[in-house]
Design an enzyme around this catalytic site. Sequence first.
Site, PDB file in Angstrom:
ATOM      1  N   GLU A 116       0.827  -1.216   0.000  1.00  0.00           N
ATOM      2  CA  GLU A 116       0.000   0.000   0.000  1.00  0.00           C
ATOM      3  C   GLU A 116       0.860   1.264   0.000  1.00  0.00           C
ATOM      4  O   GLU A 116       0.390   2.347   0.365  1.00  0.00           O
ATOM      5  CB  GLU A 116      -0.955   0.010   1.212  1.00  0.00           C
ATOM      6  N   HIS A 139      -2.726   2.374   8.297  1.00  0.00           N
ATOM      7  CA  HIS A 139      -3.832   1.580   7.742  1.00  0.00           C
ATOM      8  C   HIS A 139      -3.988   0.313   8.566  1.00  0.00           C
ATOM      9  O   HIS A 139      -2.999  -0.294   8.979  1.00  0.00           O
ATOM     10  CB  HIS A 139      -3.518   1.228   6.284  1.00  0.00           C
ATOM     11  N   HIS A 141      -7.258  -2.947   9.889  1.00  0.00           N
ATOM     12  CA  HIS A 141      -8.523  -3.627   9.605  1.00  0.00           C
ATOM     13  C   HIS A 141      -9.352  -3.807  10.885  1.00  0.00           C
ATOM     14  O   HIS A 141      -9.599  -4.939  11.294  1.00  0.00           O
ATOM     15  CB  HIS A 141      -8.244  -5.015   9.002  1.00  0.00           C
ATOM     16  N   GLU A 169     -17.518  12.300  22.412  1.00  0.00           N
ATOM     17  CA  GLU A 169     -16.297  13.011  22.036  1.00  0.00           C
ATOM     18  C   GLU A 169     -15.846  12.785  20.594  1.00  0.00           C
ATOM     19  O   GLU A 169     -14.835  13.348  20.169  1.00  0.00           O
ATOM     20  CB  GLU A 169     -15.190  12.696  23.046  1.00  0.00           C
ATOM     21  N   HIS A 210     -12.896  -3.409   3.752  1.00  0.00           N
ATOM     22  CA  HIS A 210     -11.447  -3.646   3.870  1.00  0.00           C
ATOM     23  C   HIS A 210     -10.871  -3.109   5.185  1.00  0.00           C
ATOM     24  O   HIS A 210     -10.315  -3.864   5.969  1.00  0.00           O
ATOM     25  CB  HIS A 210     -10.716  -3.038   2.659  1.00  0.00           C
TER      26      HIS A 210
HETATM   27  P1  13P Z   1       1.057  -5.383   3.206  1.00  0.00           P
HETATM   28  O1  13P Z   1       1.459  -6.655   3.908  1.00  0.00           O
HETATM   29  O2  13P Z   1       1.596  -5.323   1.805  1.00  0.00           O
HETATM   30  O3  13P Z   1       1.374  -4.161   4.019  1.00  0.00           O
HETATM   31  O4  13P Z   1      -0.522  -5.432   3.005  1.00  0.00           O
HETATM   32  C1  13P Z   1      -1.381  -5.517   4.106  1.00  0.00           C
HETATM   33  C2  13P Z   1      -2.677  -4.838   3.857  1.00  0.00           C
HETATM   34  O5  13P Z   1      -3.374  -4.513   4.801  1.00  0.00           O
HETATM   35  C3  13P Z   1      -3.099  -4.560   2.460  1.00  0.00           C
HETATM   36  O6  13P Z   1      -4.179  -3.684   2.433  1.00  0.00           O
HETATM   37 ZN    ZN Z   2      -5.369  -3.705   4.277  1.00  0.00          ZN
END
Ligand code: 13P
Ligand code: ZN
Length: 270
Positions: A116, A139, A141, A169, A210
């Site tokens: 990413e 980033h 999940h 808040e 995602h």
């Molecule tokens: P990477 O292992 O390449 O960082 O990918 C993980 C991920 O969350 C892809 O969206």
């Molecule tokens: Zn991801």
Amino acid sequence: MKDILTAPFILEMIRTATNMYDHGWDERNGGNISLLLDEAEVKEYLDTDHAIRAIPTGFSAPELDGKYFLVTGTGKYFKNVQYAPEVNLGLVRLADGGETAELLWGYTDGGKFTSEFPAHMMSHVARLKVDPNNRVVMHCHPANLLAMTYVHDLDERAFTRTLWQMCTECIVVFPDGVNVLPWMLCGTNEIGEATAKKMETARLVVWAQHGIYGAGKDLDETFGLIETAEKAAEIYMKIAHLPLKQTITDEQMHQLEAHFGVKAREGYLA
Ligand code: 13P
Ligand code: ZN
């Protein structure tokens, strides 16, 4: 030259990746982090004239030419960052208008930066224009935010208002709200460009089905931003199927704006 494993930026990166894993936001290799560094702080630990290897990025980002980033590696598990930072992290300097990443430290197993990387670097460009103190793109999940993208309207105003209504808040922590991208193929320049565009108006960008992107001035603040949105999504997933008896009203949101000195995203409150 000081030992890089004692550098505050490495220690804070390790703590953050570990904390994210412990929160359940980063299963397997899920998630990635990039941290913008100053040349002066890098020079305390590394000979910046010596690049280990050059890695093509597959995009251009002239605004970031010569800038240094500490970045999680692709396919690497956040759980393992604390045990082998030099394998799971890399320190790169962008060159050739952003088309090359010169590796100065890390990825010792021959690895490279996150898949990413386009979304991270393009988001840095976008956020630095809004706020020159922006140093972090993160980033992950988180389960409740992800779950919400299956059952809630993806309209950004509606999505933001629901999150604001879930904890008092929230509006104080992310008055800009949350931008949302529909499902797109991850790891591409296209999703990178789309994410960066969304980063122009908010520090949080949800990737439907995602995960989420957050941006901020440091690792702690960016973690806290995602943590707050994820907590709100958790409340939503606990109550969405139950009859609603009351919520935080727009009038109360205006009281929060006045009391905390924040301004909600234009047009998001009645
Ligand atoms: P990477 O292992 O390449 O960082 O990918 C993980 C991920 O969350 C892809 O969206
Ligand atoms: Zn991801």
